[in-house]
Design an enzyme around this catalytic site. Structure first.
Site, PDB file in Angstrom:
ATOM      1  N   ASP A  63      28.199  26.104  14.761  1.00 39.59           N
ATOM      2  CA  ASP A  63      28.400  25.682  13.374  1.00 39.59           C
ATOM      3  C   ASP A  63      27.095  25.254  12.710  1.00 39.59           C
ATOM      4  O   ASP A  63      26.063  25.097  13.375  1.00 39.59           O
ATOM      5  CB  ASP A  63      29.436  24.540  13.318  1.00 39.59           C
ATOM      6  CG  ASP A  63      29.218  23.482  14.404  1.00 39.59           C
ATOM      7  OD1 ASP A  63      28.101  23.408  14.972  1.00 39.59           O
ATOM      8  OD2 ASP A  63      30.159  22.729  14.689  1.00 39.59           O
ATOM      9  N   ASP A 132      38.416  13.157  16.512  1.00 42.32           N
ATOM     10  CA  ASP A 132      39.704  13.660  16.004  1.00 42.32           C
ATOM     11  C   ASP A 132      40.157  14.930  16.718  1.00 42.32           C
ATOM     12  O   ASP A 132      41.121  15.573  16.299  1.00 42.32           O
ATOM     13  CB  ASP A 132      39.617  13.908  14.491  1.00 42.32           C
ATOM     14  CG  ASP A 132      38.548  14.944  14.118  1.00 42.32           C
ATOM     15  OD1 ASP A 132      37.915  15.531  15.032  1.00 42.32           O
ATOM     16  OD2 ASP A 132      38.354  15.175  12.907  1.00 42.32           O
ATOM     17  N   HIS A 134      38.320  17.705  17.082  1.00 41.99           N
ATOM     18  CA  HIS A 134      37.756  18.982  16.609  1.00 41.99           C
ATOM     19  C   HIS A 134      36.857  19.615  17.668  1.00 41.99           C
ATOM     20  O   HIS A 134      36.219  18.931  18.465  1.00 41.99           O
ATOM     21  CB  HIS A 134      37.020  18.836  15.256  1.00 41.99           C
ATOM     22  CG  HIS A 134      35.740  18.080  15.279  1.00 41.99           C
ATOM     23  ND1 HIS A 134      35.374  17.184  14.294  1.00 41.99           N
ATOM     24  CD2 HIS A 134      34.681  18.095  16.146  1.00 41.99           C
ATOM     25  CE1 HIS A 134      34.180  16.691  14.552  1.00 41.99           C
ATOM     26  NE2 HIS A 134      33.732  17.223  15.677  1.00 41.99           N
ATOM     27  N   GLU A 139      38.499  21.120  12.153  1.00 46.09           N
ATOM     28  CA  GLU A 139      39.151  19.816  12.014  1.00 46.09           C
ATOM     29  C   GLU A 139      40.667  19.959  12.227  1.00 46.09           C
ATOM     30  O   GLU A 139      41.202  21.079  12.205  1.00 46.09           O
ATOM     31  CB  GLU A 139      38.866  19.267  10.608  1.00 46.09           C
ATOM     32  CG  GLU A 139      37.379  19.010  10.322  1.00 46.09           C
ATOM     33  CD  GLU A 139      36.831  17.752  10.986  1.00 46.09           C
ATOM     34  OE1 GLU A 139      37.292  17.395  12.095  1.00 46.09           O
ATOM     35  OE2 GLU A 139      35.917  17.137  10.407  1.00 46.09           O
TER      36      GLU A 139
END
Ligand code: PGA
Length: 256
Positions: A63, A132, A134, A139
């Site tokens: 990313d 979270d 990810h 996400e």
């Protein structure tokens, strides 16, 4: 999924580095999927110290932030150059990181997918995990079939990553990330998670239901995943004694 729990992050990182080194030695022209973040820094230090031959390897990073230049100190281009690429003999022409300044983001994402396919797919994909759940920057509620595309970071992820920026407000809102479908196509995934703030996300990913609310749980669908944890990140795993037992009983030929 193979879960390797070690007393410390350092010990787990050393084993992960050995797994990567074995891949590189066995397949000098392998295609590696690389990740950024604090978890990866010690791993890259280990790999640099191993003095492996990177000259034939191809790499694809997961990313990149949208809207900051590759030269920005917090871009993932800068991270990779500083922590790894400037310290190994990689052919920079074989390095691929999503273009955060692309004018046509969907076209750049489609092209990134094409390049991964043209390289023969990813042999070993490194992954961190967000608090979270990810992976990459997929996400919660990301499609489990997603491909490389634009995503909007959650306020929590922006907060988690603010420590790297001079001002919290500087953290970009948007990113380009390989999709969960892209990640699931790699031949082997190695996920590293350390510290107690990762414990909940890891328990859900490994032992919870497969759900887009924890994108890492999609790895349960992948035939070959190795997870490296320290004690703190493993603390919420119900089956942790079993995972330790499996690791201790490993036949020699399976050991890293
Ligand atoms: P970290 O990030 O290694 O900095 O904790 C992991 C991630 O967000 O994927």
């Amino acid at each position: 999924m193979e879960i390797i729990i070690q007393p410390t992050a350092e010990a787990a990182t050393k084993i992960a580095a050995r797994l990567m080194a074995r891949t590189i030695r066995e397949k000098p022209a392998a295609v590696l999927g690389l990740a950024t973040g604090g978890t990866m820094e010690p791993l890259y230090r280990e790999l640099v110290a191993m003095k492996l031959d990177w000259s034939k390897l191809t790499t694809f990073n997961l990313d990149e932030y949208i809207g900051i230049s590759p030269m920005h100190p917090q871009s993932y281009h800068s991270f990779m150059c500083e922590k790894l690429f400037s310290k190994v003999n990689i052919n920079i022409g074989n390095v691929h990181i999503p273009d955060g300044l692309a004018k046509d983001v969907p076209a750049a994402c489609a092209h990134y997918e094409e390049k991964i396919s043209a390289a023969g797919g990813i042999d070993l994909q490194l992954l961190g995990i967000g608090t979270d759940g990810h992976i990459g920057f997929n996400e919660p509620t990301s499609s489990l079939a997603s491909r490389t595309r634009i995503k909007t970071l959650t306020p929590q992820t922006r907060k988690d990553n603010a420590r790297y920026f001079e001002r919290a407000g500087e953290v970009p809102f948007h990113v380009i990330t390989m999709g969960i479908g892209t990640i699931l196509e790699s031949r082997h995934c190695a996920l590293l998670a350390f510290g107690k703030n990762k414990a909940r996300a890891m328990a859900e990913a490994v032992e919870g239901p497969i759900t887009s609310m924890n994108p890492a749980s999609a790895l349960q669908l992948h035939p070959k995943v190795t997870v490296f944890l320290d004690e703190e990140a493993a603390v919420e795993l119900k089956m942790k004694d079993y995972y330790r037992w499996v690791f201790e009983q490993k036949p020699d030929w399976q050991k890293v």
